[in-house]
Design a protein around this motif. Structure first.
Motif, PDB file in Angstrom:
ATOM      1  N   THR A 271      93.292 -72.585  40.656  1.00  0.00           N
ATOM      2  CA  THR A 271      93.527 -72.041  42.127  1.00  0.00           C
ATOM      3  C   THR A 271      94.490 -72.635  43.032  1.00  0.00           C
ATOM      4  OG1 THR A 271      91.038 -71.589  42.091  1.00  0.00           O
ATOM      5  CG2 THR A 271      92.063 -71.201  44.091  1.00  0.00           C
ATOM      6  N   HIS A 272      94.306 -73.811  42.851  1.00  0.00           N
ATOM      7  CA  HIS A 272      95.448 -74.819  43.798  1.00  0.00           C
ATOM      8  C   HIS A 272      96.753 -75.130  43.223  1.00  0.00           C
ATOM      9  CE1 HIS A 272      92.230 -74.741  46.949  1.00  0.00           C
ATOM     10  NE2 HIS A 272      91.334 -74.837  46.165  1.00  0.00           N
ATOM     11  N   TYR A 273      96.793 -75.478  42.064  1.00  0.00           N
ATOM     12  CA  TYR A 273      98.041 -75.773  41.310  1.00  0.00           C
ATOM     13  C   TYR A 273      98.364 -75.220  40.023  1.00  0.00           C
ATOM     14  CZ  TYR A 273      97.428 -80.077  44.573  1.00  0.00           C
ATOM     15  OH  TYR A 273      97.399 -80.780  45.667  1.00  0.00           O
ATOM     16  N   PRO A 274      98.522 -73.956  40.475  1.00  0.00           N
ATOM     17  CA  PRO A 274      98.538 -72.897  39.014  1.00  0.00           C
ATOM     18  C   PRO A 274      99.924 -73.164  38.302  1.00  0.00           C
ATOM     19  CG  PRO A 274      98.780 -71.727  41.080  1.00  0.00           C
ATOM     20  CD  PRO A 274      98.342 -72.864  41.713  1.00  0.00           C
ATOM     21  N   VAL A 275     100.947 -73.519  39.200  1.00  0.00           N
ATOM     22  CA  VAL A 275     102.353 -73.781  38.608  1.00  0.00           C
ATOM     23  C   VAL A 275     102.335 -74.970  37.550  1.00  0.00           C
ATOM     24  CG1 VAL A 275     105.040 -74.209  39.001  1.00  0.00           C
ATOM     25  CG2 VAL A 275     103.475 -72.613  40.496  1.00  0.00           C
ATOM     26  N   GLU A 276     101.935 -76.028  38.197  1.00  0.00           N
ATOM     27  CA  GLU A 276     101.850 -77.350  37.453  1.00  0.00           C
ATOM     28  C   GLU A 276     101.033 -77.202  36.267  1.00  0.00           C
ATOM     29  OE1 GLU A 276     101.257 -76.784  40.679  1.00  0.00           O
ATOM     30  OE2 GLU A 276     102.669 -78.502  41.812  1.00  0.00           O
ATOM     31  N   PHE A 277      99.842 -76.610  36.484  1.00  0.00           N
ATOM     32  CA  PHE A 277      98.693 -76.214  35.406  1.00  0.00           C
ATOM     33  C   PHE A 277      99.216 -75.407  34.105  1.00  0.00           C
ATOM     34  CE2 PHE A 277      94.611 -74.076  34.400  1.00  0.00           C
ATOM     35  CZ  PHE A 277      94.128 -75.088  33.578  1.00  0.00           C
ATOM     36  N   LYS A 278      99.968 -74.447  34.414  1.00  0.00           N
ATOM     37  CA  LYS A 278     100.541 -73.451  33.465  1.00  0.00           C
ATOM     38  C   LYS A 278     101.573 -74.231  32.776  1.00  0.00           C
ATOM     39  CE  LYS A 278     100.625 -69.534  35.979  1.00  0.00           C
ATOM     40  NZ  LYS A 278     101.013 -67.937  36.301  1.00  0.00           N
ATOM     41  N   GLU A 279     102.368 -75.051  33.466  1.00  0.00           N
ATOM     42  CA  GLU A 279     103.645 -75.628  32.612  1.00  0.00           C
ATOM     43  C   GLU A 279     102.879 -76.796  31.896  1.00  0.00           C
ATOM     44  OE1 GLU A 279     106.829 -76.682  35.297  1.00  0.00           O
ATOM     45  OE2 GLU A 279     107.093 -78.558  34.120  1.00  0.00           O
ATOM     46  N   ARG A 280     101.829 -77.473  32.306  1.00  0.00           N
ATOM     47  CA  ARG A 280     101.431 -78.456  31.458  1.00  0.00           C
ATOM     48  C   ARG A 280     100.634 -78.047  30.135  1.00  0.00           C
ATOM     49  NH1 ARG A 280     101.953 -83.878  30.072  1.00  0.00           N
ATOM     50  NH2 ARG A 280     100.440 -84.411  28.759  1.00  0.00           N
ATOM     51  N   TYR A 281     100.015 -76.966  30.275  1.00  0.00           N
ATOM     52  CA  TYR A 281      99.339 -76.399  28.955  1.00  0.00           C
ATOM     53  C   TYR A 281      99.925 -75.211  28.626  1.00  0.00           C
ATOM     54  CZ  TYR A 281      96.020 -80.122  30.686  1.00  0.00           C
ATOM     55  OH  TYR A 281      95.415 -81.171  30.825  1.00  0.00           O
ATOM     56  N   GLN A 282     101.182 -75.075  29.144  1.00  0.00           N
ATOM     57  CA  GLN A 282     102.224 -73.776  28.423  1.00  0.00           C
ATOM     58  C   GLN A 282     101.071 -72.762  28.297  1.00  0.00           C
ATOM     59  OE1 GLN A 282     102.773 -75.862  24.754  1.00  0.00           O
ATOM     60  NE2 GLN A 282     104.725 -76.839  25.303  1.00  0.00           N
ATOM     61  N   LEU A 283     100.735 -72.168  29.492  1.00  0.00           N
ATOM     62  CA  LEU A 283      99.932 -70.946  29.687  1.00  0.00           C
ATOM     63  C   LEU A 283     100.725 -69.852  30.196  1.00  0.00           C
ATOM     64  CD1 LEU A 283      96.801 -72.774  31.289  1.00  0.00           C
ATOM     65  CD2 LEU A 283      96.997 -71.981  28.912  1.00  0.00           C
ATOM     66  N   ASP A 284     100.775 -68.761  29.652  1.00  0.00           N
ATOM     67  CA  ASP A 284     101.738 -67.785  30.330  1.00  0.00           C
ATOM     68  C   ASP A 284     100.826 -67.293  31.457  1.00  0.00           C
ATOM     69  OD1 ASP A 284     103.489 -67.825  28.324  1.00  0.00           O
ATOM     70  OD2 ASP A 284     102.536 -66.357  27.025  1.00  0.00           O
ATOM     71  N   GLU A 285      99.579 -67.010  31.225  1.00  0.00           N
ATOM     72  CA  GLU A 285      98.687 -66.601  32.517  1.00  0.00           C
ATOM     73  C   GLU A 285      97.558 -67.337  32.305  1.00  0.00           C
ATOM     74  OE1 GLU A 285      99.172 -64.687  34.779  1.00  0.00           O
ATOM     75  OE2 GLU A 285     101.228 -64.029  34.106  1.00  0.00           O
ATOM     76  N   ILE A 286      96.585 -67.582  33.470  1.00  0.00           N
ATOM     77  CA  ILE A 286      95.566 -68.336  33.495  1.00  0.00           C
ATOM     78  C   ILE A 286      94.298 -67.249  33.238  1.00  0.00           C
ATOM     79  CG2 ILE A 286      94.198 -69.896  34.726  1.00  0.00           C
ATOM     80  CD1 ILE A 286      96.231 -70.858  36.337  1.00  0.00           C
ATOM     81  N   PRO A 287      93.693 -67.463  31.951  1.00  0.00           N
ATOM     82  CA  PRO A 287      92.470 -66.370  31.885  1.00  0.00           C
ATOM     83  C   PRO A 287      91.540 -66.572  32.874  1.00  0.00           C
ATOM     84  CG  PRO A 287      92.826 -68.002  30.018  1.00  0.00           C
ATOM     85  CD  PRO A 287      93.512 -68.484  31.041  1.00  0.00           C
ATOM     86  N   ASP A 288      90.874 -65.352  33.168  1.00  0.00           N
ATOM     87  CA  ASP A 288      89.898 -65.269  34.382  1.00  0.00           C
ATOM     88  C   ASP A 288      88.447 -66.152  34.017  1.00  0.00           C
ATOM     89  OD1 ASP A 288      91.345 -63.829  35.883  1.00  0.00           O
ATOM     90  OD2 ASP A 288      90.522 -62.029  35.442  1.00  0.00           O
ATOM     91  N   GLU A 289      88.176 -65.970  32.549  1.00  0.00           N
ATOM     92  CA  GLU A 289      86.958 -66.437  32.215  1.00  0.00           C
ATOM     93  C   GLU A 289      87.226 -68.081  31.676  1.00  0.00           C
ATOM     94  OE1 GLU A 289      84.107 -65.395  31.985  1.00  0.00           O
ATOM     95  OE2 GLU A 289      84.549 -63.409  32.638  1.00  0.00           O
ATOM     96  N   ILE A 290      86.338 -68.769  32.266  1.00  0.00           N
ATOM     97  CA  ILE A 290      86.677 -70.246  31.805  1.00  0.00           C
ATOM     98  C   ILE A 290      86.385 -70.574  30.370  1.00  0.00           C
ATOM     99  CG2 ILE A 290      83.996 -71.072  32.282  1.00  0.00           C
ATOM    100  CD1 ILE A 290      87.124 -72.942  33.865  1.00  0.00           C
ATOM    101  N   VAL A 291      85.787 -69.978  29.853  1.00  0.00           N
ATOM    102  CA  VAL A 291      85.619 -70.069  28.381  1.00  0.00           C
ATOM    103  C   VAL A 291      87.014 -69.984  27.539  1.00  0.00           C
ATOM    104  CG1 VAL A 291      84.443 -67.920  27.622  1.00  0.00           C
ATOM    105  CG2 VAL A 291      83.880 -70.059  26.290  1.00  0.00           C
ATOM    106  N   ASP A 292      87.413 -69.010  28.044  1.00  0.00           N
ATOM    107  CA  ASP A 292      88.894 -68.564  27.393  1.00  0.00           C
ATOM    108  C   ASP A 292      89.878 -69.441  27.753  1.00  0.00           C
ATOM    109  OD1 ASP A 292      87.585 -66.287  26.580  1.00  0.00           O
ATOM    110  OD2 ASP A 292      88.379 -64.928  28.366  1.00  0.00           O
ATOM    111  N   LEU A 293      89.604 -70.132  28.892  1.00  0.00           N
ATOM    112  CA  LEU A 293      90.792 -71.032  29.362  1.00  0.00           C
ATOM    113  C   LEU A 293      90.402 -72.323  28.606  1.00  0.00           C
ATOM    114  CD1 LEU A 293      92.924 -72.076  31.292  1.00  0.00           C
ATOM    115  CD2 LEU A 293      91.100 -72.395  32.765  1.00  0.00           C
ATOM    116  N   PHE A 294      89.226 -72.811  28.218  1.00  0.00           N
ATOM    117  CA  PHE A 294      88.908 -73.769  27.264  1.00  0.00           C
ATOM    118  C   PHE A 294      89.404 -73.630  25.866  1.00  0.00           C
ATOM    119  CE2 PHE A 294      85.998 -75.523  30.311  1.00  0.00           C
ATOM    120  CZ  PHE A 294      85.850 -76.976  30.144  1.00  0.00           C
TER     121      PHE A 294
END
Ligand code: G4P
Length: 289
Positions: free
Chosen positions: A216-239
């Motif tokens: 929610t608060h640091y999507p840019v840094e977060f996506k970059e660190r974990y090379q995510l194109d999009e952040i999945p809605d479901e937390i389990v998918d994110l894990f």
């Protein structure tokens, strides 16, 4: 989630700090710049009533600079002089002496008026919750390596004054106060930054909190660190995505959620995801100081 809280410890710690207050001119309160509210003792204002206080937001190297400025503003409008520092490198620490001098100016002027020509060094006590950087700060100010004192409030040692230049004298044992897990959010923030041990809260609960916060608060840094194109809605998918990318797997290729939680929290705490702050003043506008 219930966190064990020991009122007996709290009362003892409070008494010990109050004893020390008699000896000193200025209290330096240390908080964690990433969680300036949650890393404070909620009763600090009642404990420190009669002494001028300097607030230091430590570990500013790990915190979001913009949010740190907001927090400084917040405390200053409440009448508490506040500085951001990094006690490990010493950044921001040059201003400490001057700030303390400002805080005792009136008292010193009164002493001079009574004929004390050269008032003594300013006596200072550092207080803060465990792990906030008290020993690191004392060592840096003292320019030497002192052993870390125990975090148990019952530990008593002979007190000594450490000279910091000509201007300050520091009590060598800091006042240890405890955070209070007023609500779940406070506990989760303390756990995310590593202020409380990983055994106290469920590791996966903490990681879920941290991952949601970053999304929610640091999507840019977060996506970059974990090379995510999009952040999945479901937390389990994110894990699952992070676990797979970073090889946190169990037998059979299933993602190991504990390992993933550990990895993510280690990286957040170590500043690998970026400079992060987990609470803003408006979260706490109506609470104490
Ligand atoms: P305490 O006396 O209040 O309990 O805290 P202490 O000084 O032991 O500091 C707790 C941890 O925080 C230490 O890390 C310390 O190095 C780190 N630390 C203190 N100040 C700062 C700071 O300004 N920035 C950063 N990034 N870290 C800081 P540790 O992992 O316990 O030990 P180590 O890594 O130093 O070996």
């Amino acid at each position: 989630m219930t966190i064990q809280w020991f009122p007996g410890h709290m009362a003892k710690a409070r008494r010990q700090v109050q004893e020390k207050l008699k000896l000193i001119d200025v209290v330096i309160e240390l908080a964690d710049a990433r969680i300036p509210h949650s890393s404070r003792n909620p009763m600090i204002d009642e404990i420190v009533t009669s002494k001028p206080r300097l607030m230091l937001l430590n570990k500013a190297d790990l915190a979001d600079d913009k949010k740190t400025r907001e927090w400084i503003q917040f405390f200053q409008t409440k009448g508490i002089k506040t500085l951001a520092i990094d006690a490990q490198s010493g950044k921001g620490m040059k201003q400490i002496v001057e700030a303390c001098q400002g805080l005792v100016k009136e008292k010193w002027e009164k002493m001079r008026a009574k004929g004390v020509v050269s008032p003594r060094a300013i006596r200072v006590l550092i207080v803060g919750i465990p792990n906030v950087g008290k020993s690191t700060l004392i060592n840096k100010l003292a320019k030497r390596n002192l052993a870390k004192t125990g975090d148990r409030p019952g530990v008593t040692t002979a007190q000594q004054w450490i000279k910091v230049g000509k201007e300050l004298e520091l009590l060598d044992t800091p006042g240890i106060l405890w955070p209070k897990f007023e609500d779940q959010q406070v506990g989760l923030r303390l756990a995310t930054t590593g202020a409380i041990k990983d055994t106290i809260l469920n590791l996966q609960d903490v990681a879920v909190f941290a991952l949601r916060f970053l999304s929610t608060h640091y999507p840019v840094e977060f996506k970059e660190r974990y090379q995510l194109d999009e952040i999945p809605d479901e937390i389990v998918d994110l894990f699952d995505e992070i676990g797979k990318r970073r090889g946190c797997l169990m037998g059979g290729g299933m993602v190991d959620y504990d390992k993933t939680s550990e990895l993510v929290l280690r990286e957040i705490r170590g500043g690998k995801v970026g400079k992060l702050t987990f609470e803003v003043p408006s979260d706490w506008e109506n609470s104490h100081t």
